[in-house]
Design an enzyme around this catalytic site. Structure first.
Site, PDB file in Angstrom:
ATOM      1  CG  HIS A 181       0.178   5.017  -0.205  1.00  0.00           C
ATOM      2  ND1 HIS A 181      -1.291   5.114  -0.445  1.00  0.00           N
ATOM      3  CD2 HIS A 181       0.692   4.901  -1.172  1.00  0.00           C
ATOM      4  CE1 HIS A 181      -1.411   5.128  -1.969  1.00  0.00           C
ATOM      5  NE2 HIS A 181      -0.211   5.145  -2.370  1.00  0.00           N
ATOM      6  CG  ASN A 286       1.943   2.516  -9.863  1.00  0.00           C
ATOM      7  OD1 ASN A 286       1.484   3.639 -10.396  1.00  0.00           O
ATOM      8  ND2 ASN A 286       2.124   2.803  -8.444  1.00  0.00           N
ATOM      9  CB  SER A 371      -0.672   6.160  -5.125  1.00  0.00           C
ATOM     10  OG  SER A 371      -1.088   4.909  -5.021  1.00  0.00           O
TER      11      SER A 371
END
Length: 436
Positions: A181, A286, A371
């Site tokens: 990530h 989210n 993100s």
């Protein structure tokens, strides 16, 4: 660790306890751990001390160990004064009564806000900014901190200058990304403009990997405060003026930098923003939900980024969906949003659907989420600070990015922005890097 354990010797007991303590204090979570209604692991806390205890932190921690049986983890001296610890539940009230203690806050879980080429860099017109991202030349002399799962410094497209590991107090040097990530986020901010793979908004900028999330993409308040503490100490000497936090958890803004509701993460962010002068850019989350119940997105001191679905890097709509279902040039269906005027005042949008960026170790991969939207804005803020935002405070940088985004023609925007609003949901204007 609950229940009675028979041990063969003191040495065996120490080894057994040490393994469990390291896992808990480093932010690891296993199915065997009990959790409260907030999701915090029972027994894990962040203890915030009075500022007067800064020079005697070790002595205070030692006294708490003797008097209350705490097992200390991270120690904080810069963003705030305090430490993380395992605390026997029977001792929490007594610890809160200690005159050295400001707050004993639950160590809450946080996680990366990833949901499921670079069209996003194209969509915000970074290719026509002063860096001309994508023309194969140039680099930007600036630095950005990425508070995330770490960054894989082996990726040839990234200029990783250093980092710090906040997932294990015993291995501060082990900040390499073991999830993916953080490496993806880093590429959107600053992948090199070298004709290979992808390019970022501020190509070649120095990246600092502040590892606050582990291999599972999760962590806790103590990890985040550790990262903010490192940032407070190192931002000035390393020239870091922007930090990205594509992560979030439960929380709210008390309007008082966390001092009213004993929120150490908020206190630390306020210090980094107001004292270290770092513009903090964070993901909205989210959950298709009001960001007011999500931290750090709800904090007024940060620039919170919602996600836009764009599938071809161009305004106007009509492009076919690619990696996931969705409608071109609309607010992403998963994106959190602002409802209150206070939250709307620090909200801006960025591309966050089917974003290609650097993959851990080598190559590229595609992710979606707020993100992925946040680093577009972090890169734009860093770019602006090398030009028209030079010398501005974080609040002024955030205001300029929001004002310049709002100044773009309606055709630049998306369905869901303030020119074409969705009732009860504020997503902000789409960030515009082209003018910097």
């Amino acid at each position: 660790m609950a229940g009675r354990v028979r041990v063969a010797s003191p040495a065996y007991r120490l080894a057994a306890v040490s393994a469990a303590v390291v896992a808990l204090l480093a932010g690891s979570h296993t199915g065997a751990e009990a959790t409260g209604r907030t999701g915090a692991v029972v027994g894990r806390y962040v203890i915030v001390l009075q500022d007067s205890a800064r020079d005697r932190l070790d002595a205070v921690v030692g006294a708490h160990g003797r008097d209350h049986g705490v097992l200390a983890g991270f120690r904080y001296r810069h963003a705030l004064v305090g430490y993380s610890a395992l605390v026997p539940e029977s001792q929490v009230a007594a610890l809160r009564g200690d005159p050295n203690v400001k707050a004993v806050a639950p160590d809450l879980p946080v996680h990366a806000t990833q949901q499921v080429l670079p069209t996003g860099v194209d969509r915000i017109q970074a290719d026509v900014s002063s860096t001309a991202s994508g023309n194969g030349t140039g680099t930007v002399d600036t630095a950005v901190a990425i508070l995330d799962t770490g960054i894989d410094e082996r990726h040839a497209d990234l200029n990783v200058a250093g980092g710090f590991n906040c997932t294990n107090p015993r291995r501060p040097e082990a900040w390499r990304d073991n999830h993916g990530h953080g490496t993806h986020v880093a590429g959107t901010v600053a992948a090199r403009d070298n004709g290979d793979a992808v390019v970022g908004v501020v190509p070649g900028a120095r990246l600092y990997a502040v590892k606050v999330l582990g291999a599972s993409g999760s962590g806790s308040t103590s990890n985040i405060v550790c990262g903010l503490d490192w940032l407070a100490q190192n931002a000035a000497p390393l020239g870091i003026k922007v930090a990205n936090m594509s992560l979030g958890g439960d929380g709210a803004d008390d309007g008082n930098c966390g001092f009213t509701n004993n929120d150490p993460e908020h206190q630390a962010i306020c210090h980094v923003v107001n004292n270290a002068g770092v513009t903090m850019v964070v993901a909205a989350g989210n959950d298709a939900d009001d960001m007011t119940d999500h931290a750090p997105a709800a904090f007024d001191e940060v620039l919170t980024v919602t996600a836009v679905a764009d599938f071809n890097g161009q305004p106007g709509g009509g492009a076919a969906a690619t990696c996931r279902t969705g409608t071109d040039e609309t607010a992403a269906d998963f994106s959190n949003f602002a409802v209150s005027a206070a939250d709307a005042a620090h909200t801006i949008a960025g591309p966050g659907v089917c974003i290609e960026s650097t993959r851990r170790s080598i190559g590229t991969t595609v992710y979606s989420g707020t993100s992925m939207a946040s680093p577009h804005v972090a890169g734009t803020a860093a770019l602006c600070l090398t030009g028209p935002c030079a010398g501005m405070t974080p609040a002024q940088v955030a205001a300029k990015l929001r004002d310049d985004a709002a100044a773009q023609p309606a055709a630049y925007g998306f369905a869901g922005d303030p020119n074409a609003p969705v009732s009860g949901r504020y997503y902000g204007h789409l960030v515009h890097a082209g003018g910097y």
